[in-house]
Structure formats: structure tokens, C-alpha cells
Design a protein around this motif. Structure first.
Motif, PDB file in Angstrom:
ATOM      1  N   ALA A 257       0.878  -1.169   0.000  1.00 36.97           N
ATOM      2  CA  ALA A 257       0.000   0.000   0.000  1.00 36.97           C
ATOM      3  C   ALA A 257       0.913   1.215   0.000  1.00 36.97           C
ATOM      4  O   ALA A 257       1.729   1.381   0.899  1.00 36.97           O
ATOM      5  CB  ALA A 257      -0.907   0.001   1.225  1.00 36.97           C
ATOM      6  N   LEU A 258       0.799   2.043  -1.030  1.00 41.32           N
ATOM      7  CA  LEU A 258       1.669   3.203  -1.183  1.00 41.32           C
ATOM      8  C   LEU A 258       0.927   4.475  -0.806  1.00 41.32           C
ATOM      9  O   LEU A 258      -0.268   4.599  -1.047  1.00 41.32           O
ATOM     10  CB  LEU A 258       2.149   3.310  -2.623  1.00 41.32           C
ATOM     11  CG  LEU A 258       2.915   2.113  -3.175  1.00 41.32           C
ATOM     12  CD1 LEU A 258       3.240   2.331  -4.651  1.00 41.32           C
ATOM     13  CD2 LEU A 258       4.176   1.853  -2.377  1.00 41.32           C
ATOM     14  N   GLU A 259       1.669   5.418  -0.239  1.00 43.51           N
ATOM     15  CA  GLU A 259       1.143   6.753   0.039  1.00 43.51           C
ATOM     16  C   GLU A 259       1.983   7.741  -0.758  1.00 43.51           C
ATOM     17  O   GLU A 259       3.191   7.593  -0.839  1.00 43.51           O
ATOM     18  CB  GLU A 259       1.218   7.093   1.531  1.00 43.51           C
ATOM     19  CG  GLU A 259       0.253   6.333   2.378  1.00 43.51           C
ATOM     20  CD  GLU A 259       0.296   6.755   3.835  1.00 43.51           C
ATOM     21  OE1 GLU A 259      -0.664   6.446   4.549  1.00 43.51           O
ATOM     22  OE2 GLU A 259       1.282   7.398   4.268  1.00 43.51           O
ATOM     23  N   TYR A 260       1.326   8.734  -1.329  1.00 43.88           N
ATOM     24  CA  TYR A 260       1.986   9.754  -2.121  1.00 43.88           C
ATOM     25  C   TYR A 260       1.778  11.115  -1.476  1.00 43.88           C
ATOM     26  O   TYR A 260       0.753  11.350  -0.865  1.00 43.88           O
ATOM     27  CB  TYR A 260       1.415   9.791  -3.544  1.00 43.88           C
ATOM     28  CG  TYR A 260       1.366   8.449  -4.227  1.00 43.88           C
ATOM     29  CD1 TYR A 260       0.160   7.857  -4.525  1.00 43.88           C
ATOM     30  CD2 TYR A 260       2.522   7.777  -4.560  1.00 43.88           C
ATOM     31  CE1 TYR A 260       0.095   6.635  -5.154  1.00 43.88           C
ATOM     32  CE2 TYR A 260       2.472   6.561  -5.195  1.00 43.88           C
ATOM     33  CZ  TYR A 260       1.254   5.981  -5.491  1.00 43.88           C
ATOM     34  OH  TYR A 260       1.209   4.758  -6.109  1.00 43.88           O
ATOM     35  N   ALA A 261       2.734  12.004  -1.674  1.00 46.07           N
ATOM     36  CA  ALA A 261       2.583  13.371  -1.181  1.00 46.07           C
ATOM     37  C   ALA A 261       3.294  14.305  -2.140  1.00 46.07           C
ATOM     38  O   ALA A 261       4.260  13.914  -2.806  1.00 46.07           O
ATOM     39  CB  ALA A 261       3.162  13.504   0.231  1.00 46.07           C
ATOM     40  N   ALA A 262       2.823  15.551  -2.225  1.00 48.26           N
ATOM     41  CA  ALA A 262       3.463  16.590  -3.032  1.00 48.26           C
ATOM     42  C   ALA A 262       2.979  17.937  -2.504  1.00 48.26           C
ATOM     43  O   ALA A 262       2.026  18.009  -1.741  1.00 48.26           O
ATOM     44  CB  ALA A 262       3.110  16.444  -4.509  1.00 48.26           C
ATOM     45  N   VAL A 263       3.655  18.987  -2.919  1.00 49.20           N
ATOM     46  CA  VAL A 263       3.268  20.347  -2.553  1.00 49.20           C
ATOM     47  C   VAL A 263       2.952  21.097  -3.840  1.00 49.20           C
ATOM     48  O   VAL A 263       3.698  21.022  -4.807  1.00 49.20           O
ATOM     49  CB  VAL A 263       4.413  21.048  -1.788  1.00 49.20           C
ATOM     50  CG1 VAL A 263       4.063  22.512  -1.514  1.00 49.20           C
ATOM     51  CG2 VAL A 263       4.707  20.317  -0.487  1.00 49.20           C
ATOM     52  N   GLY A 264       1.840  21.827  -3.822  1.00 46.75           N
ATOM     53  CA  GLY A 264       1.471  22.666  -4.954  1.00 46.75           C
ATOM     54  C   GLY A 264       1.373  24.110  -4.504  1.00 46.75           C
ATOM     55  O   GLY A 264       0.660  24.401  -3.556  1.00 46.75           O
ATOM     56  N   THR A 265       2.127  24.999  -5.140  1.00 41.35           N
ATOM     57  CA  THR A 265       2.073  26.418  -4.812  1.00 41.35           C
ATOM     58  C   THR A 265       1.584  27.185  -6.050  1.00 41.35           C
ATOM     59  O   THR A 265       1.839  26.752  -7.177  1.00 41.35           O
ATOM     60  CB  THR A 265       3.439  26.954  -4.364  1.00 41.35           C
ATOM     61  OG1 THR A 265       4.403  26.661  -5.393  1.00 41.35           O
ATOM     62  CG2 THR A 265       3.889  26.328  -3.075  1.00 41.35           C
ATOM     63  N   PRO A 266       0.888  28.290  -5.850  1.00 39.73           N
ATOM     64  CA  PRO A 266       0.426  29.055  -7.018  1.00 39.73           C
ATOM     65  C   PRO A 266       1.586  29.390  -7.939  1.00 39.73           C
ATOM     66  O   PRO A 266       2.631  29.869  -7.499  1.00 39.73           O
ATOM     67  CB  PRO A 266      -0.180  30.301  -6.403  1.00 39.73           C
ATOM     68  CG  PRO A 266      -0.575  29.886  -5.018  1.00 39.73           C
ATOM     69  CD  PRO A 266       0.474  28.912  -4.588  1.00 39.73           C
ATOM     70  N   ALA A 267       1.394  29.117  -9.228  1.00 40.05           N
ATOM     71  CA  ALA A 267       2.469  29.353 -10.215  1.00 40.05           C
ATOM     72  C   ALA A 267       2.432  30.791 -10.722  1.00 40.05           C
ATOM     73  O   ALA A 267       1.452  31.450 -10.716  1.00 40.05           O
ATOM     74  CB  ALA A 267       2.327  28.384 -11.373  1.00 40.05           C
TER      75      ALA A 267
END
Length: 183
Positions: free
Chosen positions: A173-183
Motif C-alpha cells: 500500500a503506497l502513500e503519495y505526497a506533493a506540494v502545490g504552490t500558485p504558479a
């Protein structure tokens, strides 16, 4: 006490490849883990995407990023596979996506025993440092965003000095994460 006849043993022997094939297909199906986004209230304009271990599809809330992906082949000791994850931007604004990470949340190993174990320690992940801009209301795989194979996260099964037969048919079972900032 009953003993298996030669015919029963032969039927069992012939069914074994079918059972193995079904386990591999189940592993591939369960390897896909949908994730949902969590907005970090302490950081204005930043969306932190967290993953889960749910095996069913999860619909991300409006205004979020979501990440999905899975292995396309079963892992073997000493071998790995790159994960070409897909990121969906459900916001109307373009986001700069960075900080992508993958974590093994759980290992379910039906063939593991006290003598033949299988755990997270049998696997390794090489994280991605790839970042890219994702237009609002769109999705892209990492390669679709310009990543080359070396940019993709690498999930490997370690080749250890102990018998790893307990990992045959294991599901990660994999967990993913990322950060998104206004471009």
C-alpha cells in the motif's frame, strides 16, 4: 487420516500457475492507491497532498491535487520499477508541483511466516526531485510533464542475505505526497 491421491496432487500442481497469475493480477490491482488532498491551513497558497492506504477509488475534494499510480510488474529481489505517477490539479489556478514523495504505508504478505518474513524493510524507495507546473483543471503524468526515467520515483525490492519467499504475492500500500504552490 486421508492422503492425497496422485490425481489430486496432479490437479493441485496444474492449478498452481493459475493461482500465481491471479495473485500477481491482484497485486497489480491493489497496488493502485488513490490519494486525496489536505489543505495545510498554516501555509497560505500551499496545498499539501497526502496519501492514504484505501484500496477503493477516492474522489478528491474540489480545489485539490490528487496523485495516483501503481507498479506495472511485480517486484523481484534486487530489481526495481519507476513509478510514472499522475497528478491531477482540480483547482482553477496553475500550480507549481514539487516535493513529490512516495512511502510504503503497509505490506500485506500472505506467504510470510515467522521464518520467512516480509516487511517494509524488504523494500526501498528512491524519491523524485522533479518539479513542474500544472495548469488549472488538468492532469499529467510525470513523463507527460517532461520527466525522464531518472526523475521518476524508484520502488525496489532489496536483495537480502535471507530467504525472501515470504514476500511472494505481497501487496504494497503506497502513500503519495506533493506540494502545490500558485504558479
Amino acid at each position: 487420516m486421508t492422503t492425497a491421491t496422485a490425481g489430486e496432487r496432479e490437479r493441485t500442481r496444474r492449478r498452481r500457475p493459475l493461482v500465481i497469475a491471479l495473485v500477481v493480477l491482484l497485486l497489480l490491482w491493489l497496488g493502485t492507491v488513490a490519494t486525496w488532498a489536505v489543505v495545510d491551513a498554516g501555509r497560505d497558497g500551499v496545498i499539501v497532498v497526502g496519501g492514504g492506504t484505501d484500496q477503493e477509488s477516492v474522489t478528491a475534494p474540489s480545489g485539490a491535487l490528487s496523485i495516483s499510480g501503481s507498479l506495472t510488474v511485480p517486484l523481484q529481489p534486487g530489481m526495481g520499477e519507476r513509478l510514472d505517477l499522475v497528478i491531477l490539479n482540480e483547482t482553477d489556478a496553475a500550480l507549481a508541483v514539487s516535493g513529490l514523495s512516495v512511502r510504503i504505508a503497509d505490506v500485506v504478505a500472505p506467504n510470510a511466516t515467522a521464518e520467512l518474513g516480509c516487511s517494509v524493510a524488504d523494500f526501498a524507495i528512491e524519491q523524485s526531485t522533479f518539479g513542474f507546473e500544472l495548469a488549472g483543471a488538468s492532469s499529467s503524468s510525470l513523463t507527460g510533464a517532461g520527466a525522464v526515467a531518472a526523475d521518476l520515483p524508484l520502488l525496489s525490492m532489496l536483495d537480502t542475505d535471507v530467504d525472501q519467499a515470504g514476500c511472494v504475492g505481497a501487496t504494497l500500500a503506497l502513500e503519495y505526497a506533493a506540494v502545490g504552490t500558485p504558479a
